[in-house]
Motif scaffolding. Structure first.
Motif, mmCIF file in Angstrom:
data_model
loop_
_atom_site.group_PDB
_atom_site.id
_atom_site.type_symbol
_atom_site.label_atom_id
_atom_site.label_comp_id
_atom_site.label_asym_id
_atom_site.label_seq_id
_atom_site.Cartn_x
_atom_site.Cartn_y
_atom_site.Cartn_z
ATOM 1 N N LEU A 1 -7.211 -0.988 13.994
ATOM 2 C CA LEU A 1 -6.419 -2.172 13.690
ATOM 3 C C LEU A 1 -7.020 -3.389 14.379
ATOM 4 N N ALA A 2 -6.916 -4.532 13.753
ATOM 5 C CA ALA A 2 -7.309 -5.776 14.413
ATOM 6 C C ALA A 2 -6.391 -6.022 15.606
ATOM 7 N N ASP A 3 -6.933 -6.687 16.633
ATOM 8 C CA ASP A 3 -6.164 -6.910 17.866
ATOM 9 C C ASP A 3 -4.864 -7.644 17.611
ATOM 10 N N ALA A 4 -4.842 -8.499 16.607
ATOM 11 C CA ALA A 4 -3.666 -9.326 16.362
ATOM 12 C C ALA A 4 -2.551 -8.587 15.630
ATOM 13 N N VAL A 5 -2.811 -7.362 15.171
ATOM 14 C CA VAL A 5 -1.810 -6.626 14.396
ATOM 15 C C VAL A 5 -0.904 -5.839 15.343
ATOM 16 N N PRO A 6 0.396 -6.146 15.389
ATOM 17 C CA PRO A 6 1.302 -5.389 16.270
ATOM 18 C C PRO A 6 1.674 -4.056 15.634
ATOM 19 N N THR A 7 1.905 -3.052 16.461
ATOM 20 C CA THR A 7 2.324 -1.737 15.966
ATOM 21 C C THR A 7 3.798 -1.479 16.219
ATOM 22 N N ASP A 8 4.493 -2.438 16.846
ATOM 23 C CA ASP A 8 5.919 -2.243 17.128
ATOM 24 C C ASP A 8 6.681 -2.002 15.826
ATOM 25 N N GLY A 9 7.551 -0.996 15.849
ATOM 26 C CA GLY A 9 8.379 -0.707 14.692
ATOM 27 C C GLY A 9 7.760 0.248 13.696
ATOM 28 N N PHE A 10 6.502 0.638 13.915
ATOM 29 C CA PHE A 10 5.835 1.555 12.997
ATOM 30 C C PHE A 10 5.559 2.890 13.687
ATOM 31 N N GLN A 11 5.676 3.977 12.933
ATOM 32 C CA GLN A 11 5.247 5.282 13.424
ATOM 33 C C GLN A 11 3.713 5.334 13.438
ATOM 34 N N LEU A 12 3.117 5.035 12.285
ATOM 35 C CA LEU A 12 1.671 4.888 12.145
ATOM 36 C C LEU A 12 1.471 3.697 11.220
ATOM 37 N N HIS A 13 0.874 2.629 11.727
ATOM 38 C CA HIS A 13 0.825 1.388 10.956
ATOM 39 C C HIS A 13 0.161 1.622 9.603
ATOM 40 N N PRO A 14 0.812 1.176 8.510
ATOM 41 C CA PRO A 14 0.227 1.409 7.177
ATOM 42 C C PRO A 14 -1.189 0.874 7.031
ATOM 43 N N ALA A 15 -1.522 -0.210 7.724
ATOM 44 C CA ALA A 15 -2.872 -0.762 7.607
ATOM 45 C C ALA A 15 -3.906 0.189 8.199
ATOM 46 N N LEU A 16 -3.544 0.900 9.280
ATOM 47 C CA LEU A 16 -4.494 1.820 9.911
ATOM 48 C C LEU A 16 -4.718 3.049 9.029
ATOM 49 N N LEU A 17 -3.628 3.629 8.513
ATOM 50 C CA LEU A 17 -3.795 4.789 7.642
ATOM 51 C C LEU A 17 -4.449 4.398 6.323
ATOM 52 N N ASP A 18 -4.165 3.189 5.827
ATOM 53 C CA ASP A 18 -4.821 2.728 4.608
ATOM 54 C C ASP A 18 -6.324 2.613 4.813
ATOM 55 N N ALA A 19 -6.741 2.127 5.985
ATOM 56 C CA ALA A 19 -8.171 2.038 6.279
ATOM 57 C C ALA A 19 -8.804 3.426 6.289
ATOM 58 N N ALA A 20 -8.064 4.424 6.810
ATOM 59 C CA ALA A 20 -8.580 5.794 6.794
ATOM 60 C C ALA A 20 -8.759 6.287 5.361
ATOM 61 N N CYS A 21 -7.797 5.954 4.498
ATOM 62 C CA CYS A 21 -7.887 6.387 3.099
ATOM 63 C C CYS A 21 -8.983 5.647 2.341
ATOM 64 N N GLN A 22 -9.327 4.437 2.801
ATOM 65 C CA GLN A 22 -10.393 3.694 2.130
ATOM 66 C C GLN A 22 -11.706 4.462 2.155
ATOM 67 N N ALA A 23 -11.883 5.315 3.167
ATOM 68 C CA ALA A 23 -13.117 6.102 3.229
ATOM 69 C C ALA A 23 -13.263 7.011 2.025
ATOM 70 N N MET A 24 -12.142 7.358 1.372
ATOM 71 C CA MET A 24 -12.216 8.220 0.196
ATOM 72 C C MET A 24 -12.964 7.541 -0.941
ATOM 73 N N THR A 25 -12.983 6.211 -0.970
ATOM 74 C CA THR A 25 -13.708 5.509 -2.032
ATOM 75 C C THR A 25 -15.211 5.690 -1.902
ATOM 76 N N PRO B 1 0.830 -1.218 0.000
ATOM 77 C CA PRO B 1 0.000 0.000 0.000
ATOM 78 C C PRO B 1 0.855 1.255 0.000
ATOM 79 N N GLY B 2 0.302 2.310 -0.596
ATOM 80 C CA GLY B 2 1.022 3.576 -0.624
ATOM 81 C C GLY B 2 1.318 4.119 0.761
ATOM 82 N N THR B 3 0.506 3.762 1.744
ATOM 83 C CA THR B 3 0.741 4.236 3.104
ATOM 84 C C THR B 3 2.037 3.684 3.688
ATOM 85 N N ALA B 4 2.530 2.542 3.175
ATOM 86 C CA ALA B 4 3.815 2.017 3.637
ATOM 87 C C ALA B 4 4.956 2.907 3.163
ATOM 88 N N PHE B 5 4.849 3.434 1.927
ATOM 89 C CA PHE B 5 5.866 4.382 1.457
ATOM 90 C C PHE B 5 5.823 5.660 2.296
#
Length: 426
Positions: A139-163, A8-12
């Motif tokens: 984020l789903a409970d099983a998704v760890p956030t260690d090592g991320f500033q803002l997890h790409p999956a969480l920001l990607d979900a926010a961007c999904q609202a644009m659709t 996802p672009g949010t990872a970049f």
């Protein structure tokens, strides 16, 4: 290729935000996604190169990945030397907001061939209020956030609202502007998405306590691209250059007023008023912007101008705020003024004109700047310039830079996404 898994672009953006921290920058002034990165399982070496400051103080960067033989450039952009002003207040769900049904949201995307892994199905609720969208993502409970500033999956979900904005085809962000992370480690976000120009949105995200987590002044979207379309052609991307303007046609004189304290005239020899509503009708207004310390005053004037029905645009005058010629040495602190006003211009076309100069300005200069019809004008000596899009050159082989190992599951699934920094050699 229809079953390929794309990063996802949010990872970049996550990598760019981390690079901004490493280099003492305040955020990501611009990130352009050029080519998809297909995950095939296992480790992938990604390299982010940050260059030295440009004339404005920003740092250009690019992101590449490497297979057995070749480098591919996936993204380019600039890290911001100046922090963007934070708007007052936090997103609040308006009383007239109407819920958006999400029961079939991911199913419809699956049917169209765009399948999200469980970790990336983070939309929990959404609402619509006029042209604005609001969403709760987590984020789903099983998704760890260690090592991320803002997890790409969480920001990607926010961007999904644009659709949910509608249109013939759903769109995804491919260009980010003025993106800043204000808090780390979030697992839940409340998001406001608002129009910011044609095919563009702004996004503001807060946590469950209302603390600002992330903000992007502008996200430009494009329709979903099939994974097998390949990289964008080298000549399909653009950058901004300043080009000389012809002399404007003769224009009628105008009455002018300076927006400032009653004792101020700033060398223009015209009356000064404390706020736009006090200026007589038919009088054009100029606001002088010194540096970032003026942002609160400028923001108040912008908001007041928007709330009035004056036909004359507000001219905001700066000195040495932008780099027009190679010899220019702009003051980085003043670039924030242009960042704020460019956002206001995109949301309210025709209401504001930005004028930067390297010399004292006269009312004739102000009149001629308005006569050009340009929203942004720079004076350099007797010449006038305006920004124009020009084609960006193709990528070169990347030199040494910050590097990451990107790890997904052996099948390429995003559910186990991990980015591990690799310390560069110094």
């Amino acid at each position: 290729m229809r079953d390929s898994v794309l990063l996802p672009g949010t990872a970049f953006l996550e990598m760019a935000v981390r690079a901004a921290d490493e280099t003492g920058c305040h955020g990501v002034a611009e990130l352009v996604l050029e080519a998809p990165l297909v995950l095939t399982g296992g480790d992938i070496r990604i390299q982010l190169i940050v260059h030295g400051p440009d004339a404005s103080g920003d740092r250009p960067f690019s992101v590449h990945s490497r297979n057995e033989h070749d480098w591919t450039r996936h993204a380019t952009g600039r890290l911001s030397a100046v922090a963007q002003p934070v708007p007052p207040g936090t997103p609040v769900l308006p009383p007239d907001a109407e819920p958006v049904a999400l029961d079939a949201f991911y199913g419809e995307l699956d049917d169209a061939g765009y399948r999200y892994g469980e970790s990336f199905r983070g939309m929990r609720a959404a609402w619509r209020s006029g042209d604005e969208l609001f969403a709760e993502v987590a984020l789903a409970d099983a998704v760890p956030t260690d090592g991320f500033q803002l997890h790409p999956a969480l920001l990607d979900a926010a961007c999904q609202a644009m659709t949910l904005a509608g249109g013939d085809e759903p769109g995804l962000p491919f260009l980010w502007s003025d993106a800043e992370l204000h808090a780390r480690g979030a697992r839940e976000l409340f998001v406001r998405i608002a129009p910011a120009g044609p095919d563009a949105m702004s996004i503001t995200a807060v946590d469950h306590e209302g603390t600002l987590v992330f903000r992007a002044g502008r996200l430009l979207t494009r329709p979903f691209a099939r994974p097998d379309t390949g990289a964008l052609p080298a000549d399909s991307l653009f950058t901004v250059d300043w080009v000389p303007l012809p002399a404007p046609a003769p224009a009628a004189d105008r009455e002018w007023a300076v927006l400032d304290g009653p004792e101020a005239d700033h060398g223009l020899g015209v009356p000064a008023f404390p706020e736009p509503s006090a200026v007589p009708p038919g009088t054009s207004i100029v606001l002088t912007a010194v540096d970032a310390s003026s942002l609160h005053r400028i923001l108040a004037a912008v908001q007041t101008t928007i709330a009035t029905d004056r036909p004359e645009p507000l001219v905001v005058l700066t000195h040495h705020a932008v780099a027009v010629r190679p010899s220019d040495e702009p003051v980085p602190d003043r670039a924030a003024v242009w960042g704020l006003l460019r956002t206001a211009q995109s949301e309210h076309p025709g209401r504001f004109v930005l004028l930067d100069s390297d010399r004292p300005v006269t009312t004739a200069d102000l009149r001629d700047a308005l006569a050009t019809g340009e929203p942004q004008v720079a004076l350099r000596g007797a010449d006038r310039y305006a920004p124009r899009l020009t084609r960006r050159p193709a990528a070169l082989q990347p030199p040494a830079g910050e590097a990451w190992n990107l790890t997904a599951s052996p099948t390429g699934s995003l559910d186990d996404l991990a980015l591990t920094p690799v310390r560069p050699s110094r």
